[in-house]
Design a protein around this motif. Structure first.
Motif, PDB file in Angstrom:
ATOM      1  N   GLN B 171       0.804  -1.300  -0.094  1.00 49.77           N
ATOM      2  CA  GLN B 171       0.015  -0.122  -0.086  1.00 49.77           C
ATOM      3  C   GLN B 171       0.876   1.264  -0.194  1.00 49.77           C
ATOM      4  N   TYR B 175       0.949   3.953  -2.927  1.00 49.36           N
ATOM      5  CA  TYR B 175       0.316   5.121  -2.476  1.00 49.36           C
ATOM      6  C   TYR B 175       1.383   6.370  -2.921  1.00 49.36           C
ATOM      7  N   VAL B 279      10.369  12.350   8.314  1.00 46.73           N
ATOM      8  CA  VAL B 279       9.622  13.036   8.622  1.00 46.73           C
ATOM      9  C   VAL B 279      10.108  14.509   8.150  1.00 46.73           C
ATOM     10  N   ASN B 283       9.257  17.052   5.335  1.00 46.58           N
ATOM     11  CA  ASN B 283       8.567  18.437   5.481  1.00 46.58           C
ATOM     12  C   ASN B 283       9.407  19.540   4.777  1.00 46.58           C
ATOM     13  N   LEU B 312      -0.552  19.377  -1.240  1.00 48.50           N
ATOM     14  CA  LEU B 312      -1.161  18.333  -0.541  1.00 48.50           C
ATOM     15  C   LEU B 312      -0.419  17.039  -1.095  1.00 48.50           C
ATOM     16  N   ARG B 315       2.862  16.392   0.608  1.00 50.80           N
ATOM     17  CA  ARG B 315       2.807  16.015   2.018  1.00 50.80           C
ATOM     18  C   ARG B 315       2.031  14.500   1.850  1.00 50.80           C
ATOM     19  N   ARG B 316       1.287  14.313   1.296  1.00 53.26           N
ATOM     20  CA  ARG B 316       0.419  12.806   1.335  1.00 53.26           C
ATOM     21  C   ARG B 316       1.621  12.108   1.033  1.00 53.26           C
ATOM     22  N   ASP B 319       3.183  10.910   3.692  1.00 51.18           N
ATOM     23  CA  ASP B 319       2.313  10.424   4.807  1.00 51.18           C
ATOM     24  C   ASP B 319       2.437   8.635   5.174  1.00 51.18           C
ATOM     25  N   PRO B 320       2.732   7.800   4.223  1.00 54.63           N
ATOM     26  CA  PRO B 320       2.987   6.348   4.669  1.00 54.63           C
ATOM     27  C   PRO B 320       4.496   6.163   5.000  1.00 54.63           C
ATOM     28  N   GLU B 322       6.008   6.749   7.679  1.00 58.50           N
ATOM     29  CA  GLU B 322       6.425   6.187   8.942  1.00 58.50           C
ATOM     30  C   GLU B 322       6.114   4.621   8.854  1.00 58.50           C
ATOM     31  N   ASP B 323       5.060   4.346   8.077  1.00 55.05           N
ATOM     32  CA  ASP B 323       4.604   2.869   7.935  1.00 55.05           C
ATOM     33  C   ASP B 323       5.772   2.052   7.005  1.00 55.05           C
TER      34      ASP B 323
END
Lengths: 604, 607
Positions: B171, B175, B279, B283, B312, B315-316, B319-320, B322-323
């Protein structure tokens, strides 16, 4: 089976109990809690920072970009960068704060579990397969650690982020905000159903994993039997069917997770779609601005990940709950064999061992069955050697186990020098009575450590003496002599060798009472004779109770007690009993049978 | 740190070392990746389906911001012109994407669970089977606790990866991929900024990989040590209690727990740098996209809506992360576990199954040793040079002091070990060539240690013949005189023997194990001190049973109680790996050799 039944009966209290159950971890986690709370704050700040970034965007879209002010772009990007760095630092802080203390909590629980298990009586270990204990000590505690230092923090933070985010959304635009908030209701409702369902599956999966560990353990410990009968395939089949069950449970678990995932992704998306239409309409009628819409969706997007991850953290929390339950099942197990509150002083008595109308039965044995030890009264005088003779299953081993409180009597009392053994601490008692079991357990330590198990501070001379008495001189021929590690380096000792080490161990403990459970059964005739000759010297001054099957071992004894169906039916010297007791002759004499075979052959 | 020539990482060798050279490290890594590959291979069809499902679901999720951008940029002006179509379309599209995405993600969750559970099942099965196949020699040196830890805690590490890992990986990767593509389609410049951010990301990841690899290996070793001590304590709880070693054990265990904690904490700390690092990179990328895009908007080169979507997406994209970081972490942990497991799987049984097995449907039971030499270690021969012929149907009593090599002889006949020279044959066939099934059917050994498995008494007897009927089981128990005590148990044959036969005495366990052998009905029966724990009446019963049982089969009986000799056709006296006396019991007793002395002293001990 039992667990599943419990689960079904207790759904109601158990649902209320998730928090209560996990709260029981508090004593172990206490030291880590301040840091966990601080980590939550850090993490929350990180989320706030993440939420603030869209606000900067809104300001930028509505301000500098609309005005075309280039210098403000620098400022805006600078702020976003600053916030971004801050977020990373806060996340780093959260990890630094909580993860190391989490490992300490895990260690503390593991040590506590181990100590508790060592303290629990043998009856507990008889009932609990060790794979179940192992899975608790390793996998379950691992799970709890990860939940404490990760799941708990992020669960709380995510919930707070969601609440905060919703408030911001409502403040920003109450119509859109409320639409989004309303979407949470069905998710929460489903969450409760999920909790019930998942808890029971999680529990089943952990129990089955424990059973699987038990099978693994048995297949390894019983490898000789499996090989001797060529039954590896058969063992594999059993193992496979258990693994298959576990697989089924895991898939069931995945289905439950898929269910909540469905809700967690579907509902916010639906809400978003509705918000989009309504938002654009609001903007068209002048109730909102483009910047506001942009910020609304940007904020909403930030909330998506916390929402999705709720399923994961919820499942993790429930896993942790069932793991905690399993942990406390052991920790809460009542220890029926405890040290007395005010222990009697263990005087250096002469070592008189007395059984006063002793009864023993297993708790779970049906009422119809008589006590395994059914009213034994017997005195072993100081310095005396008493042989215990009886048929297989007559209760001899059980009776010996009662002396050191491996089991506790269910009636009557065992007394050492007139003091009920239950009035002594186990430490005192077991340093005065040493046992050798028929099944000699050796640990993977050096020969020296194994022999000096009961008295690690014994001198070299005492060690040698014990080895000599047990005729265990073979140790000198081992690759590293006394420092050879047993059970490793390809070293396998024969049954007779192991038995002699176990005997040496009991002797080296220099107890006032020796309890030997058929200690010479694996020795050949010559070695047995040598051991017996040497043992006589020790036994001259030591009280001893010896379970015996063979006349040669009985010969060591001053007197013999005959055990029949849990009762002592005769006590006397060997020759007295031979003369008076028919049962004794039946149990101990092989001559009858031999007369036909061997003796005639000798004379021929 | 130096690579010593005598060290190797073949199999389980060097398992506890953490100073592996680069080449060694690569070698075991490669072996574990091979294992992983062979596990995943049969799953490739399902895996492809899962990927398709997740691709579609991810597309529909990624479409979100674009639809919002469309709604704002096109829908709003249109609505101002009283045209509801675009905004309604956007709303519907969003709903549709949401429903599709959610349903597919749920399906994918189940699919991936099926895949990972199948992989896990396969691996469990392989390790179990291989452990069973490995020879006794391996088991005696590897300690049971370690092999148990391989099959429990190491498999746990792999399970953790598969449980959440596959989801996260597939995913997350998709993603990120789709988000990146969408970003490129939307705005190429922002796309390149994102691409540039991958450079520090890869550097950081490589750093983490190298460091964590070594630390995770240490974790596996530490956890194995912990389990060894735990298992031994629980198995030997009686001795622990009797000799009051609880406190000492707690100290030792506490040290092992601390070592495990320490190595765990180190990896976790490492991850504590890796994760925020990712992260941070993300950022910074967002800020740069915003900065560059902001200027372009002012220049009029970019729509506001597009900039917003670009920010967006950027940033998205992270997002994954960390996973993904967690997946990678789990992967490192699982690979360390796979390294250990693949080591066990790489071990070749020293007593190997024959490549071209010879069938022997009916064995007469003629056993022969031809020039056999054997020692557990090369420098200490147990059997220097051994010849022996046991005609079919003969019952042999093996006598001699401990350490004379009797048990070794028994282990060679039952092929627990193979001779280092010469051969052991059954009906003229080298045991090493005999089909294992036929070998085990023909030759059965009963030892003093009568291990009971959890289950009922009947289950335990049935180990001798898994498909035995209840009547056969009862008949076997009767024949060896075990029926009496079994029928006296709370549930008779259905009584659970519990852990390690806690509830039945040593003698009763031996009777059960005799019943097993009786049920197995082999052509050659080896009894190694199998009656040592029996009381005299039970032994007498067993001997009566043996007399009928052994009438038409070969038997080797090792017993210190010479009563057994009465049922033997031939007695062998062994000393230091050699046969010093060989004859019928009568001959030997009548003579003046070792046996006649032994027998006399044994006779004297009887009453």
């Amino acid at each position: 089976m039992q667990n599943q039944r419990d689960m079904q009966n207790e759904t109601e209290p158990r649902r209320a109990g998730t928090v209560a159950t996990l709260a029981r971890l508090r004593p172990y986690a206490a030291a880590a809690l301040p840091r966990i709370y601080t980590a939550m704050v850090a993490s929350l700040l990180a989320s706030l920072v993440a939420l603030a970034i869209p606000q900067v965007l809104q300001w930028m879209v509505d301000g500098p970009l609309a005005d075309g002010d280039a210098s403000q772009v620098w400022v805006a990007a600078g702020i976003v960068l600053g916030l971004g760095v801050l977020e990373a630092v806060l996340i780093g802080l959260r990890r630094a704060l909580v993860l190391t203390p989490g490992t300490h909590v895990e260690s503390r629980m593991r040590n506590a579990l181990y100590a508790k298990l060592q303290d629990l009586p043998v009856t507990f270990h008889d009932r609990w397969p060790s794979g179940q204990l192992l899975s608790r000590a390793v996998s379950d505690l691992n799970l709890i650690r990860r939940w404490l230092s990760f799941g708990l923090v992020l669960l709380v933070v995510n919930v707070l982020t969601l609440v905060g985010g919703l408030i911001i959304l409502i403040v920003m635009n109450w119509v859109l905000g409320l639409i989004f908030a309303a979407a949470a209701l069905p998710v929460i409702a489903y969450g409760f159903a999920f909790e019930r369902k998942y808890s029971s599956v999680a529990r089943r999966s952990q129990d089955q994993a424990g059973d699987l560990a038990t099978s693994v353990e048995e297949s390894v410990h019983g490898i000789r039997v499996l090989k001797a009968f060529g039954r590896s395939r058969y063992a594999l089949k059993r193992f496979e069917s258990q693994a298959e069950e576990l697989r089924g449970t895991e898939i069931e678990k995945a289905k439950a997770i898929a269910g909540i995932w469905l809700y967690l992704t579907l509902i916010p998306d639906l809400a978003f779609g509705v918000c989009l239409v309504v938002g654009v309409w609001l903007a068209s009628v002048g109730q909102s601005s483009v910047g506001e819409l942009v910020a609304f969706f940007a904020t909403g997007t930030v909330l998506l990940f916390p929402i999705w991850s709720m399923g994961y953290f919820l499942a993790m929390t429930l896993d942790a709950k069932t793991a905690t339950l399993r942990f406390f099942e052991v920790m809460d197990a009542p220890n029926t064999i405890r040290d007395p509150a005010t222990p009697a002083t263990a005087r250096g008595g002469a070592g008189e061992l007395r059984f006063d109308d002793v009864h023993f039965r297993y708790q779970d044995s049906p009422d119809a069955f008589p006590d395994l030890v059914d009213g034994v009264t017997l005195t072993v005088r100081p310095g005396e050697t008493m042989a215990l003779v009886g048929l297989t299953g007559s209760g001899k081993s059980t009776l010996t186990a009662l002396t050191t409180r491996l089991y506790d009597v269910t009636g009557g009392a065992v007394r050492l020098d007139g003091v009920d053994v239950r009035d002594l601490t186990r430490e005192q008692l077991r340093s005065r009575i040493a046992m050798a079991f028929e099944e000699a357990t050796l640990f993977s330590k050096t020969v020296r450590e194994n022999v000096l198990l009961g008295r690690p501070d014994a001198s070299e001379a005492e060690l040698r003496e014990a080895l000599d008495i047990a005729q265990a001189q073979f140790v000198d021929e081992l690759p590293h002599g006394l420092d050879t590690k047993v059970g490793e380096e390809g070293l396998s000792l024969s049954g007779g060798q192991r038995q002699r080490l176990a005997l040496a161990r009991a002797i080296a403990a220099k107890p006032s009472v020796l309890v030997l459970d058929d200690p010479l059964s694996a020795l050949d005739v010559d070695t047995e004779a040598l051991v017996e000759a040497a043992l006589r010297r020790v036994l001259a001054t030591t009280t001893a109770l010896i379970v015996a099957h063979r006349p040669s071992t009985v010969a060591l004894a001053d007197r013999v007690a005959l055990l029949e169906d849990g009762r002592i039916t005769a006590v006397g010297t060997h020759s007295e009993l031979l003369a008076t007791s028919e049962h004794y002759r039946f149990v101990i004499s092989s001559l009858e049978a031999e007369t036909h075979a061997a003796s005639e052959e000798v004379s021929s | 740190m130096t690579d010593q020539p005598d060290q190797s990482v073949e199999g389980v060798e060097g398992e506890e070392r953490d100073d592996l050279s680069k080449a060694e490290s690569r070698q075991i890594r490669a072996r574990s990746v091979r294992l992983l590959g062979s596990l995943v291979h049969p799953m490739r069809g399902k895996l492809a389906l899962a990927v398709v499902v997740v691709v579609i679901s991810t597309i529909s999720q990624v479409a979100g911001p674009s639809i919002i951008a469309y709604g704002i940029d096109t829908g709003l002006p249109a609505l101002l012109a009283q045209d509801w179509m675009p905004v309604a379309l956007a709303g519907l599209a969003y709903l549709l994407a949401g429903v599709t995405g959610a349903l597919l993600i749920a399906w994918f969750t189940i699919l991936s669970a099926r895949i990972s559970q199948a992989i896990l099942f396969d691996l469990r099965r392989r390790v179990f089977l291989h452990t069973q196949r490995l020879s006794l020699e391996f088991h005696e040196s590897y300690t049971s606790g370690r092999i148990i830890s391989r099959q429990t805690s190491d498999l746990d590490a792999i399970r953790e990866l598969l449980d959440s890992g596959i989801n996260q990986l597939v995913q997350g990767v998709l993603y990120m991929l789709f988000t990146a593509i969408a970003l490129f389609l939307l705005d190429v410049e922002s796309g390149f900024i994102l691409l540039a951010s991958l450079v520090p990301l890869l550097v950081l990841t490589r750093w983490f990989q190298l460091r964590s690899q070594r630390l995770y290996r240490r974790t596996r070793v530490a956890s194995a040590r912990l389990i060894v001590q735990f298992v031994e304590t629980m198995t030997g709880i009686r001795a622990v209690k009797a000799f009051r070693t609880e406190k000492r054990n707690e100290r030792e265990f506490g040290e092992l727990v601390e070592q495990y904690r320490e190595s765990n904490a180190k990896v976790i700390r490492l991850f504590g740098v890796y994760d925020p690092g990712l992260v941070l990179i993300g950022n910074v990328a967002v800020a740069v996209v915003l900065l560059v895009g902001g200027f372009r908007v002012i220049d009029g080169g970019l729509e506001i809506g597009v900039l917003l979507a670009a920010v967006l997406y950027t940033r998205r994209f992270f997002d994954p992360m960390e996973d993904m970081a967690m997946f990678y972490n789990g992967y490192q942990s699982a690979t360390a576990a796979l390294e250990k497991i693949s080591g066990v799987l790489e071990e070749r049984p020293s007593v190997a199954d024959p490549e071209k097995p010879v069938d022997l449907w009916h064995s007469a039971g003629h056993v022969a040793f031809e020039g056999v030499e054997f020692g557990y270690t090369a420098d200490r021969p147990i059997l220097p040079h051994f010849d022996l012929d046991i005609p079919a149907g003969q019952t042999i009593a093996l006598v001699g002091s401990t350490g004379a090599g009797k048990t070794t002889l028994a282990k060679l006949i039952s092929r627990f070990y193979d001779p280092s020279a010469g051969r052991v044959t059954l009906d003229g066939i080298d045991l090493r060539e005999l089909h294992p099934k036929d070998l085990r059917r023909a030759i059965v050994m009963v030892t003093q240690e009568a291990y009971l498995f959890s289950g009922t008494v009947a289950d335990n007897i049935a180990i001798g013949k898994p498909d035995a009927s209840r009547d056969e089981i009862i008949a076997a128990a009767r024949a060896v005189g075990a029926a009496g005590f079994i029928e006296g148990l709370p549930n008779g044959y259905e009584t659970d023997v519990n852990k390690r036969g806690g509830r039945v005495s040593a003698g009763q366990r031996q009777l059960i194990s005799f019943a097993r052998a009786f049920l197995a009905d082999p052509a050659v029966l080896i009894l190694d001190e199998a009656t040592a724990s029996l009381d005299i009446p039970s032994e007498r019963l067993v001997q009566d049973a043996l007399q009928t049982l052994l009438a038409d089969r070969t038997a080797v009986i090792i017993a210190h109680r010479l009563s057994t000799v009465s049922i033997a056709d031939r007695v062998l006296v062994m000393e230091r790996g050699r046969i010093v006396e060989d004859g019928t019991p009568d001959e030997l007793i009548a003579g003046d050799g070792r046996f006649s002395q032994l027998h006399a002293s044994w006779r004297n001990s009887l009453v």
